[in-house]
Design a protein around this motif. Structure first.
Motif, PDB file in Angstrom:
ATOM      1  N   THR A 108      -4.881   8.495  -0.034  1.00 22.69           N
ATOM      2  CA  THR A 108      -3.595   7.842  -0.260  1.00 22.69           C
ATOM      3  C   THR A 108      -3.052   7.301   1.057  1.00 22.69           C
ATOM      4  O   THR A 108      -3.088   7.994   2.086  1.00 22.69           O
ATOM      5  CB  THR A 108      -2.580   8.835  -0.858  1.00 22.69           C
ATOM      6  N   LEU A 109      -2.563   6.067   1.005  1.00 27.91           N
ATOM      7  CA  LEU A 109      -1.934   5.468   2.185  1.00 27.91           C
ATOM      8  C   LEU A 109      -0.553   6.063   2.381  1.00 27.91           C
ATOM      9  O   LEU A 109       0.224   6.183   1.432  1.00 27.91           O
ATOM     10  CB  LEU A 109      -1.812   3.951   2.023  1.00 27.91           C
ATOM     11  N   ALA A 110      -0.216   6.434   3.612  1.00 32.41           N
ATOM     12  CA  ALA A 110       1.109   6.965   3.943  1.00 32.41           C
ATOM     13  C   ALA A 110       1.773   6.039   4.950  1.00 32.41           C
ATOM     14  O   ALA A 110       1.100   5.366   5.739  1.00 32.41           O
ATOM     15  CB  ALA A 110       0.991   8.384   4.505  1.00 32.41           C
ATOM     16  N   SER A 111       3.080   5.998   4.944  1.00 31.47           N
ATOM     17  CA  SER A 111       3.802   5.168   5.915  1.00 31.47           C
ATOM     18  C   SER A 111       3.626   5.746   7.308  1.00 31.47           C
ATOM     19  O   SER A 111       3.569   6.963   7.499  1.00 31.47           O
ATOM     20  CB  SER A 111       5.287   5.102   5.556  1.00 31.47           C
ATOM     21  N   THR A 112       3.558   4.875   8.299  1.00 28.33           N
ATOM     22  CA  THR A 112       3.345   5.307   9.672  1.00 28.33           C
ATOM     23  C   THR A 112       3.947   4.295  10.617  1.00 28.33           C
ATOM     24  O   THR A 112       4.112   3.113  10.263  1.00 28.33           O
ATOM     25  CB  THR A 112       1.845   5.475   9.978  1.00 28.33           C
ATOM     26  N   ALA A 113       4.281   4.735  11.811  1.00 27.34           N
ATOM     27  CA  ALA A 113       4.811   3.834  12.835  1.00 27.34           C
ATOM     28  C   ALA A 113       3.687   3.359  13.745  1.00 27.34           C
ATOM     29  O   ALA A 113       3.886   3.112  14.922  1.00 27.34           O
ATOM     30  CB  ALA A 113       5.887   4.549  13.647  1.00 27.34           C
TER      31      ALA A 113
ATOM     32  N   GLY B 275      10.156   2.944  -1.090  1.00 26.12           N
ATOM     33  CA  GLY B 275      10.853   3.853  -2.005  1.00 26.12           C
ATOM     34  C   GLY B 275      12.023   3.221  -2.717  1.00 26.12           C
ATOM     35  O   GLY B 275      12.827   3.924  -3.324  1.00 26.12           O
ATOM     36  N   LYS B 276      12.136   1.905  -2.652  1.00 26.89           N
ATOM     37  CA  LYS B 276      13.279   1.224  -3.254  1.00 26.89           C
ATOM     38  C   LYS B 276      13.211   1.241  -4.777  1.00 26.89           C
ATOM     39  O   LYS B 276      14.234   1.357  -5.460  1.00 26.89           O
ATOM     40  CB  LYS B 276      13.311  -0.226  -2.750  1.00 26.89           C
ATOM     41  N   PHE B 277      11.987   1.165  -5.353  1.00 21.87           N
ATOM     42  CA  PHE B 277      11.839   1.076  -6.804  1.00 21.87           C
ATOM     43  C   PHE B 277      11.546   2.440  -7.423  1.00 21.87           C
ATOM     44  O   PHE B 277      10.750   3.230  -6.901  1.00 21.87           O
ATOM     45  CB  PHE B 277      10.706   0.101  -7.165  1.00 21.87           C
ATOM     46  N   THR B 278      12.170   2.700  -8.554  1.00 17.62           N
ATOM     47  CA  THR B 278      11.858   3.895  -9.355  1.00 17.62           C
ATOM     48  C   THR B 278      10.581   3.615 -10.132  1.00 17.62           C
ATOM     49  O   THR B 278      10.165   2.454 -10.276  1.00 17.62           O
ATOM     50  CB  THR B 278      12.995   4.196 -10.325  1.00 17.62           C
ATOM     51  N   PRO B 279       9.934   4.654 -10.656  1.00 18.22           N
ATOM     52  CA  PRO B 279       8.730   4.423 -11.469  1.00 18.22           C
ATOM     53  C   PRO B 279       9.000   3.479 -12.644  1.00 18.22           C
ATOM     54  O   PRO B 279       8.142   2.669 -12.988  1.00 18.22           O
ATOM     55  CB  PRO B 279       8.355   5.827 -11.941  1.00 18.22           C
ATOM     56  N   GLN B 280      10.199   3.590 -13.253  1.00 13.82           N
ATOM     57  CA  GLN B 280      10.514   2.715 -14.374  1.00 13.82           C
ATOM     58  C   GLN B 280      10.618   1.248 -13.911  1.00 13.82           C
ATOM     59  O   GLN B 280      10.130   0.338 -14.578  1.00 13.82           O
ATOM     60  CB  GLN B 280      11.829   3.146 -15.035  1.00 13.82           C
TER      61      GLN B 280
END
Length: 417
Positions: A369-374, A337-342
């Motif tokens: 869709t791939l989701a983050s997971t531990a 989530g570090k990058f914005t769409p722009q």
């Protein structure tokens, strides 16, 4: 006198081809003492030199062999030949020790001491003074244990053997025969009357001596390498002293690991430096600061190893020859989530294009869709094992319930016990 076909053996001994037997013998004696392996335990080049001069002397000291060598060179000596083992026997015979193995008094045990060294000390070299306590022949009685001639007598208990046979019981009706040191003569096989004992060594023939040895740790020495002080171990009457041997013990280093003459380290950089070039400093083992950089635009991949030539460990006995410093790069990627769409769109234009999507082969294909997971494979494996154990317990519980319907079932008896 005709010139010999081959002069190599003469050159090894440093004599002219016209040298007589005495000159050859004198040259060999001088070089054999200088290059003998016992005087150069950590120098393989000296051992090779010793074999070469011994081979030369074996030929040139023998009239028939020398005549063959002068006429036909080494080719004329092929039958029989010279073996590496001949060198020490030849040396022993020359100096009157006899051949066919070690002669003379037995040698005492060696004393081994560790020498702890940091990687910095093995890089730069150091000298350390080591204090040792050893037995030396008593100077007052010269190792006899008494001050009067003939005062020593054979121990009557062990008959001079220094040991006696004893029986030890190790079970009912079971005896073991064993040999133990004689207590009356302390294992020496000899007895000296109290009145005749040397006042310095109290009849022990040796006294304790403290000695300081200066141990030189040369640049490039390795873990486990030995530094030998010949004949400096404990002395005892009728024996040749052993050696004091210091063994290098390398300590772990916080930054560097050693691989022969190479050094290796790890360095962590952010993704931006992996893509555009990085620059950082390293404090070397001798205190120098190295400014390490890559060419701008040179891309580094995770786990990649780069080398800095000539910045490794010095080579033993050749300290100006050094290995390489190997740097393994660990790369830290941005957090999710570090990058914005722009920003993501901007990266799309800068970075190499994506892999093309495969063609959809069927109408029932679904998009997911791939989701983050531990997720951790080991953790899932543990859960699966626990699930199997749970199922097994349930299965056994069901069996137990069935057994409860029968009197005297084995499950009931097990639980009661």
């Amino acid at each position: 006198m005709a010139q010999p076909k081959d002069k190599e053996f003469y050159e090894r001994l440093g004599v002219e081809s016209s040298a007589n037997a005495d000159e050859i013998k004198k040259a060999y004696r001088k070089m054999a003492i200088r290059f003998h392996p016992d005087k150069n335990p950590d120098n393989p080049e000296a051992a090779d030199k010793f074999k070469e001069i011994s081979e030369a002397y074996e030929v040139l000291s023998d009239t028939k062999k020398r005549d063959l060598y002068d006429k036909y060179g080494k080719e004329g000596l092929q039958e029989g030949g010279f073996h590496a083992g001949n060198a020490s026997d030849l040396f022993s015979q020359f100096f009157g020790f006899g051949g066919g193995g070690r002669q003379g008094p037995p040698q005492g045990e060696d004393i081994v001491h560790p020498v702890n060294c940091t990687l910095e000390e093995l890089y730069k070299g150091k000298s350390v003074k080591m204090g040792v306590t050893r037995d030396v022949i008593c100077s007052k009685c010269t190792g006899t244990g008494s001050l009067r001639a003939g005062a020593t007598s054979t121990c009557a208990t062990c008959k001079g053997r220094g040991a006696r046979i004893a029986l030890r019981q190790f079970g009912p009706g079971m005896m073991q025969q064993m040999q133990i040191p004689c207590g009356d003569c302390n294992g020496t096989g000899e007895k000296i009357a109290d009145a005749d004992r040397c006042t310095e060594c109290k009849g022990k023939k040796v006294v304790k001596e403290k000695k300081v040895l200066e141990v030189h740790i040369d640049k490039g020495m390795k873990h486990g390498q030995k530094i030998t002080f010949t004949g400096e171990s404990d002395q005892a009457p009728g024996t040749e002293p052993g050696d004091i041997i210091f063994v290098v013990q390398q300590k772990e280093h916080a930054t560097f690991k050693r691989q022969d003459t190479d050094l290796s380290m790890e360095h962590t950089i952010p993704l931006i430096e992996a893509l555009t070039g990085t620059k950082f400093t390293v404090t070397h083992l001798d205190g120098r600061t190295l400014v390490v950089s890559t060419v701008p635009g040179d891309v580094l991949t995770p786990g990649e190893v780069r080398a800095i030539s000539g910045e490794g460990m010095p080579t033993y006995k050749r300290p100006f020859e050094k290995g390489d410093l190997l740097v393994k790069f660990n790369i830290v990627f941005p957090e999710p989530g570090k990058f914005t769409p722009q920003q993501a769109a901007l990266l799309e234009r800068i970075l190499p294009p994506r892999n093309p999507l495969p063609a959809v082969v069927s109408d029932d294909a679904e998009e997911v869709t791939l989701a983050s997971t531990a997720y951790k494979p080991d953790a899932r494996k543990g859960q699966r094992n626990r699930g199997e154990a749970y199922s097994d317990d349930r299965m056994h519980d069901d069996d137990d319930e069935e057994d409860d319907g029968r009197q005297g079932g084995p499950g009931v008896n097990c639980r009661q016990q």
